[in-house]
Each structure stands twice: as structure tokens, then as C-alpha cells.
Design a protein around this motif. Structure first.
Motif, short mmCIF file in Angstrom:
data_model
loop_
_atom_site.label_atom_id
_atom_site.label_comp_id
_atom_site.label_asym_id
_atom_site.label_seq_id
_atom_site.Cartn_x
_atom_site.Cartn_y
_atom_site.Cartn_z
N ASN A 512 0.82 -1.21 0.00
CA ASN A 512 0.00 0.00 0.00
C ASN A 512 0.86 1.26 0.00
O ASN A 512 1.67 1.46 0.89
CB ASN A 512 -0.90 -0.02 1.24
CG ASN A 512 -1.86 1.14 1.29
OD1 ASN A 512 -2.21 1.70 0.27
ND2 ASN A 512 -2.28 1.51 2.48
N GLY A 513 0.66 2.12 -0.99
CA GLY A 513 1.44 3.36 -1.04
C GLY A 513 0.66 4.47 -1.71
O GLY A 513 -0.14 4.23 -2.63
N ALA A 514 0.87 5.69 -1.23
CA ALA A 514 0.23 6.86 -1.83
C ALA A 514 1.27 7.88 -2.30
O ALA A 514 1.05 8.58 -3.28
CB ALA A 514 -0.73 7.52 -0.84
N SER A 515 2.37 7.97 -1.59
CA SER A 515 3.45 8.89 -1.97
C SER A 515 4.74 8.37 -1.37
O SER A 515 4.74 7.45 -0.54
CB SER A 515 3.16 10.31 -1.48
OG SER A 515 3.10 10.35 -0.07
N TYR A 516 5.85 8.97 -1.78
CA TYR A 516 7.15 8.56 -1.24
C TYR A 516 8.04 9.77 -1.13
O TYR A 516 7.80 10.83 -1.74
CB TYR A 516 7.81 7.50 -2.14
CG TYR A 516 8.41 8.09 -3.40
CD1 TYR A 516 9.76 8.46 -3.48
CD2 TYR A 516 7.62 8.30 -4.53
CE1 TYR A 516 10.29 9.01 -4.63
CE2 TYR A 516 8.15 8.85 -5.69
CZ TYR A 516 9.48 9.21 -5.74
OH TYR A 516 10.02 9.77 -6.87
N LYS A 517 9.09 9.65 -0.33
CA LYS A 517 10.12 10.67 -0.26
C LYS A 517 11.41 10.04 0.24
O LYS A 517 11.38 9.09 1.05
CB LYS A 517 9.71 11.84 0.63
CG LYS A 517 9.19 11.48 2.00
CD LYS A 517 8.65 12.72 2.70
CE LYS A 517 7.96 12.38 4.02
NZ LYS A 517 7.42 13.59 4.69
N VAL A 518 12.52 10.53 -0.24
CA VAL A 518 13.85 10.10 0.20
C VAL A 518 14.47 11.28 0.92
O VAL A 518 14.51 12.40 0.39
CB VAL A 518 14.72 9.64 -0.98
CG1 VAL A 518 16.07 9.15 -0.48
CG2 VAL A 518 14.00 8.54 -1.77
N LEU A 519 14.94 11.04 2.14
CA LEU A 519 15.39 12.11 3.02
C LEU A 519 16.77 11.83 3.56
O LEU A 519 17.19 10.67 3.66
CB LEU A 519 14.42 12.27 4.20
CG LEU A 519 12.93 12.44 3.89
CD1 LEU A 519 12.13 12.31 5.17
CD2 LEU A 519 12.69 13.78 3.23
N ILE A 520 17.46 12.88 3.92
CA ILE A 520 18.67 12.75 4.73
C ILE A 520 18.22 12.84 6.18
O ILE A 520 17.58 13.81 6.59
CB ILE A 520 19.70 13.86 4.41
CG1 ILE A 520 20.13 13.76 2.95
CG2 ILE A 520 20.90 13.74 5.34
CD1 ILE A 520 20.87 12.49 2.59
N GLY A 521 18.50 11.83 6.96
CA GLY A 521 18.03 11.81 8.35
C GLY A 521 18.01 10.40 8.86
O GLY A 521 18.86 9.59 8.52
N GLY A 522 17.01 10.08 9.67
CA GLY A 522 16.88 8.72 10.16
C GLY A 522 17.28 8.54 11.60
O GLY A 522 17.14 7.46 12.16
N ASN A 523 17.80 9.57 12.24
CA ASN A 523 18.16 9.44 13.66
C ASN A 523 17.89 10.76 14.37
O ASN A 523 18.66 11.17 15.24
CB ASN A 523 19.62 9.02 13.82
CG ASN A 523 20.57 9.98 13.12
OD1 ASN A 523 20.14 10.90 12.43
ND2 ASN A 523 21.86 9.77 13.30
N LYS A 524 16.79 11.42 14.01
CA LYS A 524 16.52 12.75 14.54
C LYS A 524 15.51 12.76 15.68
O LYS A 524 15.33 13.79 16.33
CB LYS A 524 16.02 13.66 13.42
CG LYS A 524 17.07 13.90 12.34
CD LYS A 524 16.65 14.99 11.38
CE LYS A 524 17.77 15.31 10.39
NZ LYS A 524 17.42 16.42 9.48
N CYS A 525 14.82 11.65 15.92
CA CYS A 525 13.75 11.62 16.92
C CYS A 525 14.23 10.99 18.22
O CYS A 525 14.99 10.02 18.21
CB CYS A 525 12.54 10.86 16.39
SG CYS A 525 11.76 11.65 14.96
N SER A 526 13.79 11.55 19.33
CA SER A 526 14.09 11.00 20.65
C SER A 526 12.87 10.27 21.17
O SER A 526 11.73 10.60 20.82
CB SER A 526 14.50 12.11 21.63
OG SER A 526 13.45 13.06 21.76
N SER A 527 13.07 9.27 22.02
CA SER A 527 11.95 8.47 22.53
C SER A 527 11.83 8.63 24.03
O SER A 527 12.81 8.94 24.73
CB SER A 527 12.15 6.98 22.18
OG SER A 527 13.30 6.46 22.84
#
Length: 913
Positions: A512-527
Motif C-alpha cells: 500500500n502506497g500513496a506517496s514517497y520521499k527520500v530524506l537525509i536523516g533517520g536518527n533525529k527523533c528521541s523516545s
């Protein structure tokens, strides 16, 4: 009158104006010496506990429970213990407890207005748009926190305050009510109105001031003493929005001047307005007895076409009710006749007699002089409209919180009904009476929660009885399934770029997909975890329940002209431009300028729907290499003490991808107290991580590290290079200190007491050797092993030939793993020198004076010397010594590691591990 002195220990609770007159009469002096609203509030609480002023029922009554006291200047986190901060400051512009609220924006303006029920001094709700109605309800949990909810008594959803943004009403981290952001951009000054209109009246008048604003009206300030009303600094009477009422003219005939102004919730304040009322008792005093039966009427068929009100005059005279004029000399007369003094009169008004919109009617009575009063009514012939927020469509998260947004040209904030169904039936309502035939009455404080695909059918009736022209419907399709993303290949395959080259990654997705994006990031969120629930916070402060959702809304979009397939839509067929299709590979090109020197995280995100999407994501690493590689981390950590000896390997992580075709040269040593002694690593294995080309593991032949050992290892500088051919800048040298197996696992072998004659009575360690030496592998029948069913260890049945120093003993056992071309002795490749605890399990402690050494079950082994045997355990206090077991006694001792002792090798891991 009696004056009562009350001595109490209290924290003042602001807001006391609802205390009953009787209670004040009985308990306080009629002319108090000071306006101590705190004492009055405390007295009111006492009276409420006794049941005074609420019908004798006692206590606090529904719709809410809980109590709390607020003082100006207090700080309160309205998000409780959620982990996010929703701080506000308690403010009271009136300085006497009559206008209390919370300021979240730090501008000195309360933008959450407290609402109270009856005589209760604890607020039960907050008004966030200045209409005087409850938007969110206050909850006072037992832990002492304060939170907001969509329902009373802590019911419904918790509402999270996002300062500067608004309110999240369903906990999904998305602001549903952006009121605070709207206030920040509101520069329109509010305006206030007063009724009745200034003029000559025959008696005291009840005056109402109403604050109006394009967004959210706020506090009202007025004076009756000729001074200028002010909100900051406070002067005059200050009340909460949207209106306030009071009497003028109570002191007899004369002129009474009211000055007034208001401030909106954005902090904009209008100029001062002035109204003068002249009271003359020779003028008939006309008053409204009963307001309009409906404040809104409509000329449409089936709606509210007629409304009535009652009034009276204190003098007998002729009367007229006029519409469309400015007083008693103009306008349209819609009712007239003779009014008797102090007699009730009822007037009826047809919608057709009124102009569309707000109408001010003048009720005029002439008895020599003419007196008047006014009343307002609105003609509204336009049906209301209702829409869903968010709108219909496909959604990727559940539940979807849907609000039904009512709109009507009357501007009324109450008196309307919004009706809906979820079962595909049509809602129905009687337009004239408002009686519901079918459907659910929508409560704006409780949005509709949808967890599956649903059709909402809805309509609305406004206060004038107009009903939406037809039943509206919105279909919400909810599909939470996520795509599966696959990264196929890299170019360059090393996933490393130099100072100018670009990186290409071929990838595809399924599902299932509606849109996509490729980003620089992947470790920006804290839990953070609270009550077993983990939330993820983006750098913006927004919280998410899913890590992919957080990262995919926080990464940095690809830049640069060379970047291709960096974002776009998912289509079912005929993909053009940047669009992609499921199960069809595309190649994303990432311009070199997107990378910083070192390791870069690249995030591939596929949204499952256009609305409120969940994201599937995959993160990979790309290195930009202009420097010599460096070691960024190791396991065990360099300089670390207490390392588990069973680890038996060293993992090294570099700052960039390394050339795995280059075999490193490593050296391992242990410190014997004076010098570093080399350890044999002839059959060491180097294993590269297939997913992380910056990581390799050196698997050591000894299986366990020696115990209590200070171990140093080196990677020689010219034996490792990165994928671009750059060698290490220098040798890598690190060390660590091991502990013992028993310290690492808190384990010791079971001690037991033997029974029998004196020759065998004593203490030993439980063991069970079964039938003794066996051949574990039919391919090597001469390789005999003695297994211990109690400890789980396997011993080489025969000891090693000769005697050894400690260092050569360690290497002697590891050499067994090389036998038979690397298959290992008895087809085992985990032979090692035993720890001192393991070696002691072979012992049988003979009775004193026994003449039967060696002290072992000799039949379980092919040979056993009455001699000393090395263990792998160094003496922690002095590493020049190592522990051994003497099977003459037997007992454990330590001696210089250069001593020559026997060796028996062991395989396996103890059962306790």
C-alpha cells in the motif's frame, strides 16, 4: 449585625463571587474592613460542604469531580505526565478572582479562560475561543497534575497543549485545533457593543457589554466612576468574555456614564467607548419581562416563523413596537395599543416583519413623556452548512478523529443542532421544534472517532429552524497497512562517495502506497516511555506513536540538480516524471552536496495514504570519504573493566566503509605484571558485517578471554584501508580488563558432601561423567571426550603432553580447534583453557591422610597426573601469577605465570550460562 473572625490555615482559592448572600449575611460583617477574597472563598467552601446555597444537598455536584486551587503566578503543565510540556501561567486581570485563566504564550494575556459551575470555586472547563462555552474539560488526577479532556470527569480523549500551535485532541501528535497559531497572526482589534442604547429611561437599566472579535474575544473592562478603564494596569471592573451585565441608575434620577473597552485573546485592545444613560422617573419605565421565545426566526416554510416576548410599563399609556428605526419616532410599527401600568403585555413578531439579520426593536410607551426599551431578534433565512474536518478521503492512521464544523450566517454560538449517523441511514429532525427523529446529536467537545471505513451522513438545524437543504455525506476510507521497501543495489557499491561523486540507490516497494520521499536523516527523533507506552518526539516538539512517522516527517529533503526520484506520488499505472509504481524498481540519485563528511543516514519513506499517513521506512548509510578512516567504537570498549570473558571476540566500528578484501593484521597480548606477553591467534576469524561495511568482528581462537586479564590488541596501520584506498593514519591500540565468569554471571558450581568410608568422605563438586571417555565423532574415533552431565562441560579425556607456561597453556588449548584441517579435535572448535572454577569441578576432596591421589575420578579419563594444572584465571591482585589446581591435594593455588604446569582442555559452556 455580627462580625465573625475566622482563623484558618488555607491556600486562597480564587473566584468567590458565587457565594450566597445569606451566607455572607450570617458569617461576615455587612461592611467588611477589607476585601479579602481568599477568606470569602474559604468560607464559601465551608458553606458548600454544609450544603448552603445548593438546595441543601451538600458537597460538589456533577458534571465534574475533583478540586484544585489556582493562584496568579502559578505555573501548570496541562499535559500532566505525558512527557511533553504544555506549560501555562495562572493570571487574573481583575486582581480579585473574577476573571481567572491560563496564559500559554508568555504575553501576559490569559488565552484559556476558566469556566465554573454553580457556586463551585474549582473550574471545570476552559474556553479557548472566548465564546463563553466549554471547549475542553479540566481533569484533576490523584497524582496532583492537571490535564484537559474532551469529556467531563476525565472522559473522552486527553487534549495535549502545544504552546504556540494549538491543541491535539486525539494524541496523535498533530494539532487539531490551531487556535494558538491563529492568535499569533491575529492583528485585528476587537470591538464592543452596549445595550440598551444610551438615552433617557424612566428607571434603572440592566446594561450588557458584549465583546466581538474576528477570532476570539477576551476580557472586558468598564468603569462607572468617570475613570478610564484599563486592563494593564487594571482599573475598573474586569470580566471574562464574551459579555457582562450590570445595573445603572439605581441611585435615582440623573446621568450615568459607562466607559468600556475589551481585549481579544491575541492581546489586541480597542479604544475606550462611552455611553450615557439619563434616568428620569417622569418618563415611563419600560422593562422586558420575558425575552423572545426564540432569538432567531426565519421566513422559510417549516422553520420558526413567529416569536413572542413580554414586557411592562410602570405607567399607563399608549405603546408601539417599532422595527427598522432609531427610536420612538421612526421605523415600522409592528404592534401598538394601550398599556396599563405594571400589567404584562405580550407582543408577537413575524419573521416577515423583520429585515434579514439583527433587528433592534424599540418598545415605546407615551404617558406625557415617552419611555422606551429595546430588544433584539435575528431573522435568518439562510440554512446552515456543515462540513467534516478533516474532509472525506483515504486515511492511513486509525482512529481518525472527525469534527463536524457548523457554519451559519446568524453568528450564533449556541441553539443549533448538528445531527449525524454512522449506519448509512439518514438523520432527521423537525425543523420547527428541533425534535430529533433519527441520528446522533453531535457534541463539538467529542469528535467522532473512526477506526474503520465509514460513511458519515449529517445535517444541521440552526436556531431559526432552517435545516441544511439536504443530507450531506462523507466517506472515510481507512487503510493502515504499510508498504515493504527493498533496497536493491548501490552505485558505487561501496556506499561511499568522494568529494564530488553522487550516490545512486536502486529500490522498490510492495503493498500500500500513496506517496514517497527520500530524506537525509533517520536518527533525529528521541523516545520516551511512560506507563509502558513509547512516544517519539521530533525536533519540532511534535510527538508520534510510531518511529517511522516521526523520522519521515523530520528528515531533510534532497537538494541539488543531480538528485532524482527524491519524492513524488505513487500511481497504479503509467508513471511519469517522479511518480513511481508498486513492485517497479526506480533509481534515486543523491547529489553529492547532500552528504557531510563521515556517515550519512538516508531514509526511504512510503506513505500508505494521502491523509494522516503512516510511513513505512528503511534507513541505509552512505559515507562521504575525504579522510583516513578512524575507529569510532569497539566491543569491548577500550579502557573498559569487568569485561565478560565469554565474549571471546572484538568488534570494531570505523568511521566509514572499509575494504573487506584487505585482511587486517592484529596482535593480542596480555600483561603479566611486568611485560606484555603475546597470545596465539593463529586461527583467528575476521567477519565483516554484510549490512554495515564499517564493522568487522575478530573471533578469537581461545573462545573465552583469559579471566582477570589486562588484554591489549592492535591493528597495524598498513593492513586496513577504506573502500577508497585510504589506509589507517596509525596503528589502532586499545586494551580492556576481563572479570571472571562467576562475577559476570553470579554463578558457582554446586558443592556436595560424599558419603562412605574415610577414604572418600569429604567435600567436592557435583559431577556425572556417565560411561567415561567416548568418541563424539565417528570420523575421529581416537578423539576421546569425557562429558559432565551436571556442569554441561566436555573435557578432553587425555591431558596435553608435556608442561607449559601460562601463556603457552592458553595457546595449547586453542590449537585443538585447528586439528583435522580446522574441523577441530572431536569435530569441536570451541576448545579452551578452563577457568579455575571449571577445573575445580574435576576434584574429589580426599579425607585427611588419604593415599589415593590424584584426587579425581580417574576412570573417567585416559590419564590424569598427580600434578598441577593451569587454569585461564589470572590472580587479580598480581597478574604475574595465575591460578592452578594441584591434584596432589587437591586445592587451588596461584603461582608465577612462567611456571611449568600440566594442561587439560575443556569445551562448551556451563549449564548455568
Amino acid at each position: 449585625m455580627y462580625e465573625v473572625s475566622v482563623i484558618v490555615a488555607w491556600r486562597p482559592i480564587l473566584h468567590f463571587t458565587r457565594i450566597s448572600f445569606l451566607a455572607l449575611f450570617l458569617l461576615v460583617n455587612c461592611s467588611p474592613k477589607s476585601a479579602s477574597y481568599g477568606v470569602l472563598a474559604a468560607l464559601e467552601q465551608m458553606l458548600l460542604g454544609l450544603g448552603v446555597g445548593n438546595g441543601g444537598g451538600g458537597g460538589i455536584f456533577p458534571p465534574y469531580t475533583g478540586s484544585h486551587s489556582f493562584l496568579p503566578g502559578d505555573s501548570v503543565n496541562l499535559n500532566g505526565n505525558s512527557g511533553s510540556v504544555g506549560n501555562g501561567t495562572i493570571l487574573d486581570p481583575s486582581n480579585n478572582g473574577s476573571a481567572l485563566g491560563i496564559a500559554t504564550e508568555g504575553n501576559g494575556v490569559p488565552n484559556l479562560i476558566f469556566l465554573y459551575q454553580g457556586t463551585n470555586t474549582t473550574p471545570y472547563a476552559v474556553d479557548v475561543n472566548g465564546d463563553g462555552l466549554a471547549d475542553y474539560y479540566l481533569c484533576y488526577p490523584s497524582d496532583g497534575t492537571t490535564t484537559l479532556h474532551t469529556g467531563t470527569n476525565c472522559g473522552g480523549n486527553q487534549v495535549f497543549v502545544r504552546p504556540g500551535q494549538g491543541f491535539d485532541t486525539n494524541g496523535d501528535g498533530v494539532v487539531d485545533n490551531p487556535m494558538m497559531a491563529l492568535l499569533a497572526s491575529d492583528f485585528t482589534v476587537p470591538h464592543s457593543s452596549i445595550s440598551p442604547s444610551p438615552g433617557i429611561y424612566g428607571g434603572a437599566q440592566n446594561v450588557t457589554i458584549t465583546c466581538a472579535d474576528n477570532l476570539a474575544p477576551g476580557n472586558i473592562a468598564y468603569t462607572l466612576d468617570g475613570t478610564t478603564p484599563s486592563l494593564s494596569p487594571a482599573n475598573g471592573h474586569i470580566t471574562n468574555p464574551p459579555s457582562t451585565s450590570f445595573a445603572v441608575g439605581g441611585s435615582g434620577d440623573g446621568d450615568y456614564t459607562v466607559q468600556y473597552r475589551c481585549r481579544d485573546l491575541a492581546g489586541r485592545t480597542e479604544g475606550v467607548n462611552t455611553a450615557t444613560y439619563q434616568i428620569n422617573h417622569a418618563v415611563p419605565n419600560v422593562t422586558i419581562s420575558t425575552p423572545f421565545s426564540s432569538a432567531y426566526v426565519s421566513a422559510n416554510s417549516g422553520a420558526v416563523n413567529l416569536a413572542s416576548f413580554s414586557w411592562k410599563s410602570n405607567q399607563t399609556g399608549s405603546y408601539s413596537v417599532r422595527q427598522g428605526g432609531t427610536g420612538c419616532t421612526d421605523g415600522n410599527v409592528i404592534d401598538s395599543g394601550l398599556a396599563s401600568a405594571n400589567a404584562a403585555n405580550t407582543s408577537f413578531v413575524q419573521a416577515s416583519q423583520l429585515a434579514v439579520g439583527l433587528n433592534t426593536l424599540y418598545i415605546c410607551v407615551t404617558a406625557g413623556l415617552t419611555g422606551r426599551t429595546t430588544i433584539t431578534i435575528t431573522r435568518d433565512d439562510t440554512p446552515p452548512t456543515v462540513s467534516t474536518n478533516p474532509g472525506a478521503g483515504a486515511y492511513g492512521t486509525s482512529p481518525v478523529s472527525v469534527q463536524l464544523v457548523y457554519s451559519d450566517d446568524s453568528g450564533s454560538a449556541s441553539g443549533f443542532t448538528v445531527l449525524y449517523t454512522l449506519d448509512n441511514s439518514n438523520p432527521t429532525i423537525n425543523s420547527a421544534t428541533g425534535a430529533v427523529g433519527n441520528g446522533i446529536v453531535y457534541n463539538p467537545s467529542t469528535p467522532i472517532s473512526l477506526s474503520q471505513t465509514t460513511t458519515i451522513r449529517f445535517l444541521a438545524r440552526d436556531p431559526a429552524g432552517n435545516v441544511t437543504s439536504s443530507v450531506q455525506s462523507s466517506v472515510f476510507t481507512i487503510d493502515e497497512s504499510l508498504a515493504t521497501i527493498t533496497l536493491n543495489s548501490y552505485s558505487p557499491a561501496s556506499r561511499a562517495v568522494n568529494a564530488s561523486s553522487n550516490q545512486s540507490i536502486a529500490w522498490q516497494f510492495a503493498g500500500n502506497g500513496a506517496s514517497y520521499k527520500v530524506l537525509i536523516g533517520g536518527n533525529k527523533c528521541s523516545s520516551s516511555t511512560n506507563g509502558g507506552t513509547t512516544t517519539y518526539q521530533a525536533p519540532s516538539g511534535t510527538s508520534y506513536s510510531n518511529l517511522s512517522d516521526c523520522e519521515c516527517t523530520s528528515g531533510t529533503a534532497l537538494a541539488g540538480g543531480a538528485s532524482a526520484f527524491k519524492s513524488g506520488n505513487v500511481v497504479s499505472s503509467g508513471a511519469t516524471g517522479s511518480d513511481i509504481q508498486a513492485n517497479t524498481a526506480v533509481t534515486t540519485v543523491i547529489d553529492n552536496l547532500n552528504f557531510v563528511v563521515g556517515k550519512n543516514s538516508v531514509l526511504f519513506c512510503v506513505a500508505n495514504q494521502t491523509n494522516q499517513p503512516h510511513y513505512a521506512s528503511v534507513v541505509t548509510s552512505i559515507w562521504k570519504d575525504t579522510l583516513a578512516p578512524q575507529v569510532t567504537s569497539t566491543t569491548p570498549t577500550g579502557g573498559y573493566t569487568g569485561v565478560d570473558p565469554t565474549l571471546g571476540s572484538v568488534t570494531v566500528v570505523f568511521s566509514e566503509p572499509m575494504d573487506s578484501s584487505f585482511t587486517p593484521t592484529m596482535v593480542f597480548e596480555f600483561f603479566d605484571g611486568s611485560t606484555w606477553q603475546s597470545l596465539n591467534i593463529t586461527n583467528i576469524k575476521y567477519v565483516w558485517d554484510s549490512n554495515n561495511p564499517d564493522t568487522f568482528k575478530a573471533v578469537l581462537p581461545w573462545v573465552y578471554f583469559p579471566e582477570n586479564a589486562l588484554i591489549r590488541w592492535k591493528i597495524l596501520q598498513n593492513t586496513m584501508r577504506d573502500v577508497t584506498g585510504i589506509l589507517l593514519a596509525s596503528d589502532v591500540v586499545l586494551s580492556f580488563m576481563t572479570t571472571t565468569y562467576s562475577n559476570a554471571y553470579g554463578y558457582g558450581f554446586t558443592v556436595f558432601k560424599t558419603n562412605g568410608n574415610d577414604a572418600t568422605t569429604g567435600l567436592g563438586v557435583a559431577h556425572n561423567y556417565g560411561s567415561g571417555p567416548v568418541a563424539l565423532s565417528s570420523s575421529y574415533p581416537g578423539d576421546l571426550v569425557t562429558g559432565d552431565a551436571v556442569t554441561g562441560l566436555k573435557w578432553k579425556s587425555t591431558e596435553e603432553s608435556g608442561t607449559f607456561t601460562y601463556n603457552t597453556a592458553v595457546n595449547q588449548c586453542s590449537s585443538l580447534n585447528l586439528q583435522h584441517g580446522g574441523v577441530g579435535y572431536a569435530a569441536l572448535t570451541n576448545w579452551r583453557l578452563p577457568t579455575v572454577q571449571e577445573l575445580e569441578t574435576l576434584s574429589i576432596y580426599q579425607a585427611s591422610g588419604s593415599a589415593n591421589p590424584p584426587a579425581v575420578t580417574s576412570g573417567a579419563f585416559t590419564n590424569f597426573s598427580s600434578a598441577e594444572y593451569w587454569s585461564s584465571t589470572l590472580f587479580v591482585a598480581n597478574p604475574t601469577n595465575a591460578w592452578f589446581v594441584n591434584f596432589n591435594d587437591p586445592d587451588s593455588y596461584f603461582n608465577l605465570s612462567s611456571s611449568l604446569y600440566h594442561v587439560r582442555c575443556v569445551s562448551g559452556v556451563p549449564n548455568s550460562h
